[in-house]
Design a protein around this motif. Structure first.
Motif, short mmCIF file in Angstrom:
data_model
loop_
_atom_site.label_atom_id
_atom_site.label_comp_id
_atom_site.label_asym_id
_atom_site.label_seq_id
_atom_site.Cartn_x
_atom_site.Cartn_y
_atom_site.Cartn_z
N SER A 240 0.86 -1.30 -0.03
CA SER A 240 0.06 0.01 0.03
C SER A 240 0.94 1.34 0.12
N PHE A 244 1.29 4.29 -2.99
CA PHE A 244 1.02 5.66 -2.42
C PHE A 244 2.01 6.36 -3.05
N ARG A 286 -10.72 -2.15 -7.51
CA ARG A 286 -10.64 -1.19 -6.37
C ARG A 286 -11.93 -0.89 -5.94
N LYS A 290 -14.32 -2.35 -2.14
CA LYS A 290 -15.07 -1.63 -1.28
C LYS A 290 -16.51 -1.86 -1.34
N SER A 322 -10.42 7.62 -9.46
CA SER A 322 -9.65 7.24 -8.33
C SER A 322 -10.38 8.12 -7.14
N ASN A 323 -10.38 9.28 -7.38
CA ASN A 323 -11.15 10.16 -6.41
C ASN A 323 -12.52 9.52 -5.98
N LYS A 326 -12.01 6.60 -3.83
CA LYS A 326 -11.42 6.85 -2.51
C LYS A 326 -12.31 7.35 -1.70
N HIS A 329 -17.88 4.79 0.07
CA HIS A 329 -17.77 3.68 1.01
C HIS A 329 -19.12 2.66 0.85
N TYR A 385 -7.66 10.33 4.87
CA TYR A 385 -7.57 10.03 3.43
C TYR A 385 -6.31 10.25 2.89
N GLY A 387 -3.13 11.79 0.79
CA GLY A 387 -3.04 12.43 -0.67
C GLY A 387 -2.05 13.69 -0.43
#
Length: 554
Positions: A240, A244, A286, A290, A322-323, A326, A329, A385, A387
């Motif tokens: 992970s 990142f 991804r 979730k 991606s946003n 992210k 949920h 979060y 970033g």
């Protein structure tokens, strides 16, 4: 002053000298004078004396201030005729001064004021002569000459204003040129600084990525070995962190290129629908992790090929998706693609919307959404979060570089929608059309899915293919419809996998196509009744091929 028998005056003094000369030859005056006034004091500018020096240039003639103020307020614009200078209140002080200087004698006086057009006083033109010697014609001539000098006074005033204005303009020009030169120097220094930063960041990110790639490769090899549960947990944290850091290095490199102006448009021929489907498939795992459903709704009839920068289109969609993943949920992420009217000729304009059901953004934070290194979400109390705040700034810059625009609509707790419009050039060698002749003439299809958006997208797509879809969100309603009507095919979401066996047990059971999340391999019980599996997010051509294969449509 004289040129080609015409008279030109360089200033008021020359004009006054000319007037005095002309009057000295036209009227029988002992003295002719042009004066300028400062209140009750007049100063002789030009003078002619026929015999004795009654008046001289530079001489000050003083009047009683109180009387002069009252007289000038009511008589200034009128001709002045004084038959005896020794008796008139305006001239008797001057008469006494001449007498004291040995220049005595009774004179008459005629004159007319010299004024500016706005009424301001400049002075006057006057003639002294023997007692009662001047005629009405003399007064008329003096008046005309005074009016002429008034005109000259105004011209000189305007000329002086023009000179002053030109002087200020010249000063302003010099100031602007100095500022421009300073700005040019600052701009050059800024460009050099930006270039140096870009070069440094490019070098650093290259070195960082080299090290990261080694770390990622070793982590992947390590994952193939036998690990304890604790070791696996540590390895997951390493992977992970590696991911990142790699994203961070790529974002910094992209932003430095944009800032340095090194990003350009690479035009190529590509299929916009397939490109968008590829990006959605890349992000699907991804989202599945979730338990968020990623839905594609691509308008039927998009051009098969357009010309543009496919790489930047992928990067824009990757950043937006991606946003969305992210900050979402639960629920779904819906990507819709439509062709909108172009803003100019020879243009294909696509509108891409990415709508999620995530945590949303407060209205007061929307203005800072696209700012560099700015994050609107640090933590929501449960999740941190992280970033860099570069992703959306890069996205907006890429969109503007491509000639498009981006907007956002969001509500705290209710999700976010990004709307992107991008222009492309149509492919002139290809006559429009869709990716394939997708037609399912009259096919009866039952769609079973508990996601309302997915039902709507599938039903609309099948209708565009001229099928006859029916949509239900529950197994019970599906069985009711199957009992009451005949269907050629059932599209079954994986959440209803247990329904496949019950459908297979029906008399004249229709074939079942399973809609499964990408990456899920149906090594599950209950697959015997499944004729075909199509993975989500749905690709139109794959779905059409599956339906065609199952039903025998060509």
């Amino acid at each position: 002053m004289t040129r080609d028998k015409r008279i030109f005056f360089e200033n008021f003094a020359q004009a006054a000298e000319h007037v005095v000369d002309v009057l000295s030859r036209r009227i029988a005056a002992e003295s002719i004078m042009v004066v300028s006034s400062e209140g009750a004091v007049s100063t002789v500018v030009k003078v002619f004396n026929r015999g004795r020096e009654l008046v001289r240039e530079g001489q000050e003639i003083r009047f009683d201030p109180e009387y002069f103020a009252g007289w000038s307020s009511s008589h200034w614009d009128l001709p002045l005729v004084i038959s005896r200078t020794s008796q008139h209140p305006l001239t008797r002080d001057a008469y006494r001064a001449r007498a004291a200087a040995g220049l005595g004698g009774e004179y008459s006086l005629i004159g007319f004021p010299i004024s500016y057009p706005d009424g301001r006083k400049f002075g006057g033109l006057a003639a002294l002569g023997s007692k009662e010697r001047f005629s009405p014609e003399d007064l008329e001539l003096v008046t005309s000459m005074a009016l002429f000098l008034s005109y000259i006074v105004e011209l000189e005033r305007r000329l002086e204003e023009d000179r002053e204005r030109l002087r200020r303009l010249d000063e302003d020009k010099q100031s602007v040129e100095a500022l421009a030169e300073a700005y040019r120097g600052e701009a050059q220094a800024a460009r050099q600084s930006t270039q140096q930063k870009a070069d440094f960041l490019a070098f650093m990110t290259h070195e960082i990525r080299n090290s990261l790639n080694g770390s990622i490769a070793m982590s992947e090899l390590l994952a193939l070995t036998e690990l304890t549960e604790e070791q696996q947990r540590y390895l997951d944290m390493i992977c992970s962190s590696n991911g990142f850091l790699l994203t961070l290095a790529n974002n910094i490199l992209d932003f430095s290129k944009l800032e340095a102006g090194k990003q350009g448009i690479d035009i190529s021929l590509f299929d916009p629908a397939s490109t968008i489907e590829d990006v959605a498939s890349l992000m699907a795992p991804r989202a599945i992790e979730k338990r968020v459903e990623l839905i594609l709704d691509i308008e039927d009839g998009l051009p098969m090929f357009v010309q543009g920068d496919a790489v930047k289109l992928r990067q824009i969609l990757l950043n937006l998706l991606s946003n969305a993943v992210k900050f979402t949920h639960k629920g779904q992420i819906l990507v819709t693609v439509r062709q909108v009217p172009p803003q100019e000729e020879n243009q294909v304009r696509l509108e891409i919307k990415v709508r999620d059901t995530g945590i949303g953004i407060a209205a007061e934070k929307l203005d800072g959404l696209f700012q560099t290194y700015h994050q609107v979400h640090g933590s929501d109390g449960k999740v941190h979060y992280g970033g860099t705040g570069l992703g959306l700034a890069i996205t907006r810059n890429l969109i503007e570089l491509m000639g498009g625009n981006i907007g956002v609509d969001s509500e705290r707790g209710a999700g976010t929608e990004f709307v992107v419009e991008l222009p492309f050039v149509p492919y002139a060698e290809f006559d429009g059309g869709t990716a394939a002749p997708l037609r399912l003439d009259g096919m009866r299809v039952l769609i079973v899915d508990d996601n309302v958006s997915a039902l709507e997208v599938l039903a609309r797509l099948l209708s565009e293919w001229e099928a006859r879809p029916s949509s239900v969100p529950t197994a019970e309603k599906a069985l009711e419809l199957l009992d009451a009507d005949v269907f050629d095919l059932v599209l079954l979401d994986m959440h209803f996998l247990d329904l496949a066996g019950r459908i297979a047990a029906l008399p004249e059971a229709p074939p079942v196509v399973l809609l499964a999340p990408l990456g899920t391999v149906p090594d599950l019980p209950g697959l015997d009744g499944i004729r075909f599996t199509v993975f989500k997010p749905l690709r139109k051509l794959q779905l059409y091929s599956a339906l065609s294969a199952v039903t025998g449509i060509k």
